[in-house]
Design a protein around this motif. Structure first.
Motif, PDB file in Angstrom:
ATOM      1  N   LYS A 279       6.635  -0.204  10.435  1.00  0.00           N
ATOM      2  CA  LYS A 279       6.163   1.119  10.041  1.00  0.00           C
ATOM      3  C   LYS A 279       4.887   0.931   9.241  1.00  0.00           C
ATOM      4  N   ASN A 280       4.673   1.761   8.261  1.00  0.00           N
ATOM      5  CA  ASN A 280       3.507   1.567   7.388  1.00  0.00           C
ATOM      6  C   ASN A 280       3.894   0.551   6.312  1.00  0.00           C
ATOM      7  N   GLU A 281       3.571  -0.682   6.546  1.00  0.00           N
ATOM      8  CA  GLU A 281       4.046  -1.763   5.691  1.00  0.00           C
ATOM      9  C   GLU A 281       2.946  -2.792   5.444  1.00  0.00           C
ATOM     10  N   LEU A 282       3.146  -3.511   4.343  1.00  0.00           N
ATOM     11  CA  LEU A 282       2.222  -4.578   3.962  1.00  0.00           C
ATOM     12  C   LEU A 282       3.054  -5.806   3.620  1.00  0.00           C
ATOM     13  N   THR A 283       2.719  -6.943   4.226  1.00  0.00           N
ATOM     14  CA  THR A 283       3.456  -8.176   3.947  1.00  0.00           C
ATOM     15  C   THR A 283       2.562  -9.178   3.229  1.00  0.00           C
ATOM     16  N   ILE A 284       3.170  -9.853   2.270  1.00  0.00           N
ATOM     17  CA  ILE A 284       2.518 -10.963   1.580  1.00  0.00           C
ATOM     18  C   ILE A 284       3.401 -12.183   1.799  1.00  0.00           C
ATOM     19  N   ASP A 285       2.854 -13.193   2.469  1.00  0.00           N
ATOM     20  CA  ASP A 285       3.610 -14.387   2.816  1.00  0.00           C
ATOM     21  C   ASP A 285       3.078 -15.601   2.071  1.00  0.00           C
ATOM     22  N   TYR A 286       4.012 -16.444   1.661  1.00  0.00           N
ATOM     23  CA  TYR A 286       3.655 -17.766   1.138  1.00  0.00           C
ATOM     24  C   TYR A 286       4.100 -18.795   2.170  1.00  0.00           C
ATOM     25  N   PHE A 287       3.167 -19.647   2.595  1.00  0.00           N
ATOM     26  CA  PHE A 287       3.473 -20.704   3.542  1.00  0.00           C
ATOM     27  C   PHE A 287       3.242 -22.056   2.871  1.00  0.00           C
ATOM     28  N   ALA A 288       4.152 -22.987   3.124  1.00  0.00           N
ATOM     29  CA  ALA A 288       3.995 -24.345   2.608  1.00  0.00           C
ATOM     30  C   ALA A 288       4.483 -25.329   3.662  1.00  0.00           C
ATOM     31  N   LYS A 289       3.806 -26.471   3.709  1.00  0.00           N
ATOM     32  CA  LYS A 289       4.177 -27.519   4.659  1.00  0.00           C
ATOM     33  C   LYS A 289       3.986 -28.853   3.978  1.00  0.00           C
ATOM     34  N   GLY A 290       5.023 -29.719   4.012  1.00  0.00           N
ATOM     35  CA  GLY A 290       4.886 -30.999   3.348  1.00  0.00           C
ATOM     36  C   GLY A 290       6.143 -31.849   3.458  1.00  0.00           C
ATOM     37  N   ILE A 291       6.143 -32.949   2.700  1.00  0.00           N
ATOM     38  CA  ILE A 291       7.268 -33.874   2.663  1.00  0.00           C
ATOM     39  C   ILE A 291       7.993 -33.701   1.333  1.00  0.00           C
ATOM     40  N   PHE A 292       9.262 -33.352   1.407  1.00  0.00           N
ATOM     41  CA  PHE A 292      10.078 -33.094   0.226  1.00  0.00           C
ATOM     42  C   PHE A 292      11.183 -34.151   0.155  1.00  0.00           C
ATOM     43  N   SER A 293      11.358 -34.756  -1.013  1.00  0.00           N
ATOM     44  CA  SER A 293      12.413 -35.750  -1.214  1.00  0.00           C
ATOM     45  C   SER A 293      13.577 -35.105  -1.972  1.00  0.00           C
ATOM     46  N   PHE A 294      14.795 -35.329  -1.475  1.00  0.00           N
ATOM     47  CA  PHE A 294      15.981 -34.702  -2.056  1.00  0.00           C
ATOM     48  C   PHE A 294      16.954 -35.765  -2.554  1.00  0.00           C
ATOM     49  N   ASN A 295      17.576 -35.463  -3.684  1.00  0.00           N
ATOM     50  CA  ASN A 295      18.655 -36.309  -4.182  1.00  0.00           C
ATOM     51  C   ASN A 295      19.917 -36.020  -3.384  1.00  0.00           C
ATOM     52  N   THR A 296      20.701 -37.042  -3.186  1.00  0.00           N
ATOM     53  CA  THR A 296      21.974 -36.864  -2.499  1.00  0.00           C
ATOM     54  C   THR A 296      22.973 -37.844  -3.088  1.00  0.00           C
ATOM     55  N   ASP A 297      24.196 -37.739  -2.690  1.00  0.00           N
ATOM     56  CA  ASP A 297      25.249 -38.595  -3.231  1.00  0.00           C
ATOM     57  C   ASP A 297      26.097 -39.098  -2.070  1.00  0.00           C
ATOM     58  N   PHE A 298      25.621 -40.163  -1.424  1.00  0.00           N
ATOM     59  CA  PHE A 298      26.343 -40.711  -0.289  1.00  0.00           C
ATOM     60  C   PHE A 298      27.623 -41.401  -0.754  1.00  0.00           C
ATOM     61  N   ASP A 299      28.712 -41.151  -0.060  1.00  0.00           N
ATOM     62  CA  ASP A 299      29.958 -41.874  -0.271  1.00  0.00           C
ATOM     63  C   ASP A 299      30.081 -42.873   0.873  1.00  0.00           C
ATOM     64  N   LEU A 300      29.878 -44.156   0.561  1.00  0.00           N
ATOM     65  CA  LEU A 300      29.779 -45.180   1.590  1.00  0.00           C
ATOM     66  C   LEU A 300      31.019 -46.060   1.694  1.00  0.00           C
ATOM     67  N   ARG A 301      32.145 -45.587   1.206  1.00  0.00           N
ATOM     68  CA  ARG A 301      33.345 -46.414   1.260  1.00  0.00           C
ATOM     69  C   ARG A 301      33.772 -46.717   2.693  1.00  0.00           C
ATOM     70  N   ASN A 302      33.423 -45.835   3.644  1.00  0.00           N
ATOM     71  CA  ASN A 302      33.760 -46.090   5.046  1.00  0.00           C
ATOM     72  C   ASN A 302      32.618 -46.726   5.829  1.00  0.00           C
ATOM     73  N   PHE A 303      31.565 -47.151   5.145  1.00  0.00           N
ATOM     74  CA  PHE A 303      30.426 -47.803   5.790  1.00  0.00           C
ATOM     75  C   PHE A 303      30.904 -49.057   6.532  1.00  0.00           C
ATOM     76  N   PRO A 304      30.477 -49.279   7.794  1.00  0.00           N
ATOM     77  CA  PRO A 304      29.470 -48.535   8.560  1.00  0.00           C
ATOM     78  C   PRO A 304      30.050 -47.501   9.518  1.00  0.00           C
ATOM     79  N   PHE A 305      31.298 -47.101   9.288  1.00  0.00           N
ATOM     80  CA  PHE A 305      31.929 -46.091  10.148  1.00  0.00           C
ATOM     81  C   PHE A 305      32.052 -44.782   9.372  1.00  0.00           C
ATOM     82  N   ASP A 306      30.941 -44.346   8.795  1.00  0.00           N
ATOM     83  CA  ASP A 306      30.973 -43.195   7.898  1.00  0.00           C
ATOM     84  C   ASP A 306      30.172 -42.023   8.433  1.00  0.00           C
TER      85      ASP A 306
END
Length: 520
Positions: A279-306
């Motif tokens: 309709k009669n609308e106005l959009t404001i967009d933020y765009f980002a592109k990059g490499i992001f590193s995330f913390n995780t908590d792997f449970d490897l007790r069943n390694f290498p069948f995990d």
């Protein structure tokens, strides 16, 4: 979800801009200057709000994999086997801890929702009841399997609803450091709507500068203005990307981060905009592109069948949960499904993915904020460890135990075989050690290697003991010891390995791969 339905149209417009780049940039610069000069008059720091009238929660929806890009039924209700609806996104902080996602809705004021022909967007649960009506819901908890009652009032409130999309392009896992790196494209959008005879100056000026008419056929369209982060933030205007952050983020590679802000007006006087649902609308967009590193908590007790879960938890800290609710479009889920189908994570198979709304409250927060989790379940490709680690270890042990078939009097030959095998096992483990994560607990592979060390030393001791029996002329006892070693030695090793795997699977079944999960 109509705001996102024009994504490809937006891309098409971007391609047109390349032909008139200089001219468009000049117009966009003029619009930006006009906004700066009239900041207060144009209300540039205003966030768009919409009125909602509901019970503070939505019915659970799932992505319709059969839907096309612009189909209205991209999302469909997620019913259980008996047809009961489930609790979905919770938007009222007062309901957190009282109802839970995926709890079944048995009835509402005695009505069986299964018989009411509910439809996504067109006829949802709030459309059945009157304004301010108090409704007695009967829910069934999925964990305890017990029913519980809760009276909830239908309320009106104004909330901001930024459109939020995360497109996953690549993932690289660094399990030794408990991290994973993801190549992401982000899009956060505010959409302002205006009545025909009540345009805000911010919208009027955008049309004034950006409305175009084709020289050939007279078709009307609007240009798109793209600004750098510095340009847009210098305006001190509403910033759709300002308050979004990943809760479990480790770091962002700033050298590879690309950011931009895009402004585009739509009009009911433009046939293509109307066709796309604008309709009669106005959009404001933020765009980002990059490499992001995330913390995780792997449970490897069943390694290498995990198997593991990769989680990206996006939180909107713009306003509290009852004032701002994120809307994730079907594009995010579609891209996530496509990424899963391609299975591009080196050394892993993607088993499933999930997109879940989950309110967030940090340790220092007073209120809840809206959040969404992107989860990818992955299973390790175990062939490498099976063929290049475990089977070679088994072969070394079999060679080691073959020394029992050498005459007990040949002590030098026996010890040569057993000691060489033990040293080979130690040397081989030094070679593969760099492939193994270093943990404070033992994995399945660690247990197998440790057991292998023990079993590699047993033939050595048996050889010495048997040789001593021969020297003492206890041939009968020597034969019995030798017979037991031949019969149960390597066999008991395989049995212990199976018991190790079964034990680990039973104490950690949720992280066991399909290969060994049956042992749980």
């Amino acid at each position: 979800m109509k705001k996102k339905s024009s994504l490809f149209f937006l891309i098409f417009i971007f391609s047109l801009i390349s032909f008139t780049k200089v001219y468009s940039k000049q117009v966009c610069d003029l619009l930006l200057d006009d906004y700066k000069k009239n900041y207060t008059e144009y209300n540039l720091d205003t966030i768009p709000y919409s009125e909602i009238n509901d019970f503070g929660f939505d019915l659970q929806k799932k992505f319709n994999i059969k839907s096309a890009i612009n189909d209205p039924d991209i999302w469909i209700f997620d019913n259980n086997e008996e047809g009961y609806f489930k609790v979905g996104k919770i938007g009222d902080p007062d309901l957190i801890g009282k109802i839970f996602e995926n709890d079944l809705i048995i009835s509402a004021n005695g009505k069986d929702l299964r018989k009411l022909n509910l439809e996504v967007y067109d006829k949802e649960i709030d459309a059945i009841f009157k304004d301010n009506e108090k409704v007695n819901f009967i829910f069934k908890n999925q964990s305890s399997l017990k029913n519980y009652n809760l009276e909830i009032k239908k309320n009106k409130k104004n909330v901001s609803m930024p459109f939020t999309d995360v497109y996953i392009k690549s993932i690289d896992i660094d399990e030794k450091n408990n991290k994973f790196n993801a190549g992401l494209e982000l899009n956060f959008q505010y959409a302002y709507g205006f009545e025909k005879d009540d345009f805000d100056p911010i919208y009027e000026k955008a049309l004034q500068y950006l409305l175009r008419e084709d020289d050939i056929d007279g078709t009307k369209y609007t240009d798109v203005c793209s600004y750098t982060t510095e340009e847009w933030q210098s305006l001190k205007s509403t910033d759709p990307g300002l308050n979004f952050s990943f809760e479990n983020i480790h770091s962002i590679n700033q050298s590879l981060l690309e950011e931009s802000y895009v402004l585009k007006p739509y009009s009911e006087d433009i046939p293509l905009d109307v066709e796309l649902g604008w309709k009669n609308e106005l959009t404001i967009d933020y765009f980002a592109k990059g490499i992001f590193s995330f913390n995780t908590d792997f449970d490897l007790r069943n390694f290498p069948f995990d198997k593991q879960k990769l989680v990206m938890y996006l939180v909107d800290r713009g306003q509290e949960l009852d004032r701002e609710l994120m809307i994730v479009s079907g594009y995010s889920k579609r891209v996530l499904n496509q990424f899963s189908d391609k299975n591009p994570i080196n050394g892993w198979n993607i088993i499933s993915n999930r997109l879940t709304y989950l309110p967030y409250k940090g340790p220092n927060d007073v209120n809840y904020y809206d959040g969404v989790k992107f989860e990818i379940e992955i299973e390790r490709k175990h062939s490498y460890y099976l063929y290049k680690v475990i089977i070679p270890i088994l072969l070394i042990l079999m060679v080691c135990w073959s020394s029992l078939w050498v005459a007990p009097r040949e002590i030098e030959s026996r010890l040569t075989i057993t000691i060489v095998c033990l040293l080979s096992l130690i040397a081989y483990n030094f070679v593969i050690d760099k492939e193994l994560p270093k943990l404070e607990y033992l994995t399945i592979l660690d247990w197998i290697i440790l057991t292998s060390y023990v079993y590699a030393t047993i033939p050595n001791f048996l050889s010495i003991y048997s040789h001593k029996l021969i020297l003492n002329k206890k041939n009968a006892m020597c034969s019995k010891v030798e017979s037991l070693g031949k019969k149960y030695g390597i066999t008991s090793y395989f049995l212990i390995v199976l018991l190790i795997i079964a034990f680990n699977v039973n104490i950690n079944p949720e992280n066991a791969s399909a290969l060994i999960s049956w042992m749980g």
